[in-house]
Design an enzyme around this catalytic site. Structure first.
Site, mmCIF file in Angstrom:
data_model
loop_
_atom_site.group_PDB
_atom_site.id
_atom_site.type_symbol
_atom_site.label_atom_id
_atom_site.label_comp_id
_atom_site.label_asym_id
_atom_site.label_seq_id
_atom_site.Cartn_x
_atom_site.Cartn_y
_atom_site.Cartn_z
ATOM 1 N N ARG A 129 -3.530 -4.540 -12.808
ATOM 2 C CA ARG A 129 -2.840 -3.640 -11.880
ATOM 3 C C ARG A 129 -2.992 -4.198 -10.474
ATOM 4 N NH1 ARG A 129 -6.766 -2.496 -9.364
ATOM 5 N NH2 ARG A 129 -5.470 -1.492 -7.799
ATOM 6 N N GLY A 130 -2.306 -3.522 -9.517
ATOM 7 C CA GLY A 130 -2.292 -4.051 -8.160
ATOM 8 C C GLY A 130 -1.070 -4.944 -8.029
ATOM 9 N N ALA A 131 -0.353 -4.767 -6.914
ATOM 10 C CA ALA A 131 0.958 -5.408 -6.780
ATOM 11 C C ALA A 131 0.924 -6.935 -6.991
ATOM 12 C CB ALA A 131 1.554 -5.056 -5.420
ATOM 13 N N ARG A 173 6.769 -1.535 -14.450
ATOM 14 C CA ARG A 173 6.341 -0.707 -13.316
ATOM 15 C C ARG A 173 7.342 -0.937 -12.176
ATOM 16 N NH1 ARG A 173 0.251 -0.331 -11.750
ATOM 17 N NH2 ARG A 173 1.011 1.738 -11.162
ATOM 18 N N GLN A 207 -8.882 4.455 -8.797
ATOM 19 C CA GLN A 207 -9.012 3.048 -8.399
ATOM 20 C C GLN A 207 -10.118 2.867 -7.354
ATOM 21 O OE1 GLN A 207 -6.104 4.602 -8.807
ATOM 22 N NE2 GLN A 207 -4.482 3.229 -9.464
ATOM 23 N N ASP A 217 2.452 -1.874 -1.897
ATOM 24 C CA ASP A 217 3.229 -2.336 -3.058
ATOM 25 C C ASP A 217 4.607 -2.817 -2.657
ATOM 26 O OD1 ASP A 217 1.180 -0.252 -4.108
ATOM 27 O OD2 ASP A 217 1.733 -1.521 -5.810
ATOM 28 N N ASN A 243 2.647 2.674 -0.845
ATOM 29 C CA ASN A 243 1.316 2.381 -1.393
ATOM 30 C C ASN A 243 0.892 3.567 -2.248
ATOM 31 O OD1 ASN A 243 -0.956 0.581 -1.607
ATOM 32 N ND2 ASN A 243 -2.128 2.017 -0.360
ATOM 33 N N LYS A 244 -0.271 3.463 -2.826
ATOM 34 C CA LYS A 244 -0.789 4.491 -3.740
ATOM 35 C C LYS A 244 -0.659 5.895 -3.149
ATOM 36 C CE LYS A 244 -1.975 3.976 -7.035
ATOM 37 N NZ LYS A 244 -1.041 4.149 -8.178
HETATM 38 O O1 MRU Z 1 -1.185 1.757 -9.461
HETATM 39 P P1 MRU Z 1 -1.931 0.558 -8.937
HETATM 40 O O2 MRU Z 1 -3.398 0.652 -9.155
HETATM 41 O O3 MRU Z 1 -1.338 -0.725 -9.437
HETATM 42 O O4 MRU Z 1 -1.680 0.630 -7.378
HETATM 43 C C1 MRU Z 1 -2.247 -0.344 -6.542
HETATM 44 C C2 MRU Z 1 -2.035 -0.070 -5.106
HETATM 45 O O5 MRU Z 1 -1.433 0.898 -4.708
HETATM 46 C C3 MRU Z 1 -2.535 -1.116 -4.153
HETATM 47 O O6 MRU Z 1 -2.942 -0.552 -2.945
HETATM 48 C C4 MRU Z 1 -1.401 -2.109 -3.882
HETATM 49 O O7 MRU Z 1 -0.880 -2.573 -5.091
HETATM 50 C C5 MRU Z 1 -1.836 -3.246 -3.080
HETATM 51 S S1 MRU Z 1 -2.902 -4.291 -3.997
HETATM 52 C C6 MRU Z 1 -3.292 -5.646 -3.112
#
Ligand code: MRU
Length: 347
Positions: free
Chosen positions: A53-55, A90, A203, A243, A253-254
């Protein structure tokens, strides 16, 4: 990323020379376990279920997925099918589409017999590029933290608030929002990180785990605590990941990031967003049209008869963002700021 005495990346080519090895993030922080992905479908599932996970990481993982798909079916139809399957996993992080576009373009002219090997080479290159981008973000962001330390004075730790996980685990290594924190900490800048728990997937516990591995002082707080801490003067700076960044500087973002930005603005606390260029969507004028992922109700862990909604991201308008920390330096959140750093994107 340092785990005990060993340095890991979050994704790499397995010993067999073709599978993708990952750290299964659904097991963290309780268990540090790796998983071997051998098929396109396994990679798609790992992204959907957030094992990776994470962009930035999902973009690179998708690349490995293409390489695995092409081992089985290197035809044009096979490539298109793989791109479509991964693109549907996603929707919010633009890194996924950015990576898939790059693979589709690079592989189209390659003879089918050579496609799988070429795709794996590109996936490994993209992983290395991600690490380099994160290291540059670390250097750019460190200057902000040093400045905050000077303002705090007398060796008082700089209190940074972060949301979600934009660290090692969200990238191939180092992270985006956490990379400057690791670098500043290693250089002796006194820091303490407020870590938002980040319901429903928590997270923040991944962030706390990383910070603990690296020895960075931190405290996990429930998602609603940030405004309170800011009002009490216990936050010097907010630093989060993203993201997707639109050309006008709006950032997705989240879920919950927007509320933190509002609280920061009300308390005149700088709110920075770490944004590698792979997260900039040059096709979107504003954040209004960023697709927001809606995840399963079960993630909330509530009784099944309760009606719930589970939007996974939100959009913070550019006016609430003090600056974007990119691999080319820190800039203002907006068209001019972005184009100053990325002049090749000027129309
Ligand atoms: O749903 P996730 O855990 O994939 O979401 C991640 C985030 O929102 C991060 O802040 C974002 O992807 C940046 S990661 C360098």
């Amino acid at each position: 990323m340092r785990v005990g005495d060993t340095w890991y990346r979050t994704i790499w080519v397995g010993d067999d020379g073709w599978s993708a090895q990952i750290i299964d993030q659904t097991e963290l922080p309780n268990r540090f376990v790796m998983a071997r992905l051998e098929t396109l479908e396994q990679v798609a599932e790992a992204i959907r279920q957030m094992r990776v996970r994470g962009a930035p990481l999902i973009g690179v993982a998708a690349g490995f997925g293409i390489a695995l798909a092409l081992r089985r079916d290197p035809s044009d139809a096979g490539l298109q099918r793989a791109v479509a399957l991964l693109a549907a996993t996603r929707p919010t992080a633009v890194n996924l589409r950015w990576a898939l576009d790059r693979f589709a373009q690079r592989l189209a002219p390659v003879p089918s017999a050579e496609r799988a090997a070429e795709a794996q080479r590109l996936a490994v290159t993209m992983a290395d590029e991600d690490v380099a981008a994160c290291q540059s973000i670390a250097a750019a962001g460190e200057t902000l933290l040093r400045e905050a330390a000077r303002t705090a004075g007398n060796g008082r730790p700089v209190n940074v608030l972060t949301h979600c996980n934009a660290g090692w685990l969200a990238t191939v290594d180092w992270g985006t929002a956490l990379a400057p924190i690791y670098r500043a900490h290693d250089a002796g800048v006194p820091l303490h990180v407020w870590v938002d728990e980040t319901r429903p997937r928590n997270q923040g516990l991944l962030t706390a785990w990383e910070l603990a591995q690296h020895g960075v002082p931190h405290t996990v707080v429930v998602d609603n605590a940030g405004g309170h801490l800011m009002r009490l003067g216990r936050v010097d700076l907010c630093l989060v990941g993203t993201d997707r960044v639109a050309i006008n500087g709006d950032v997705a973002n989240k879920i919950g990031t927007y509320l933190k930005a509002l609280a920061a603005a009300d308390n005149r606390i700088p709110f920075y967003v770490a944004a590698p260029s792979s997260s900039i969507d040059w096709s979107l004028e504003t954040g209004e049209s960023i697709p927001i992922e809606e995840r399963r109700a079960e993630e909330l862990g509530l009784p099944s008869e309760v009606a719930v909604a589970n939007p996974a991201f939100d959009v913070t308008p550019a006016r609430l963002v003090t600056g974007l920390v990119t691999e080319r330096g820190v800039t203002s959140a907006g068209r001019e700021g972005l184009l100053t750093l990325f002049p090749e994107r000027r129309p």
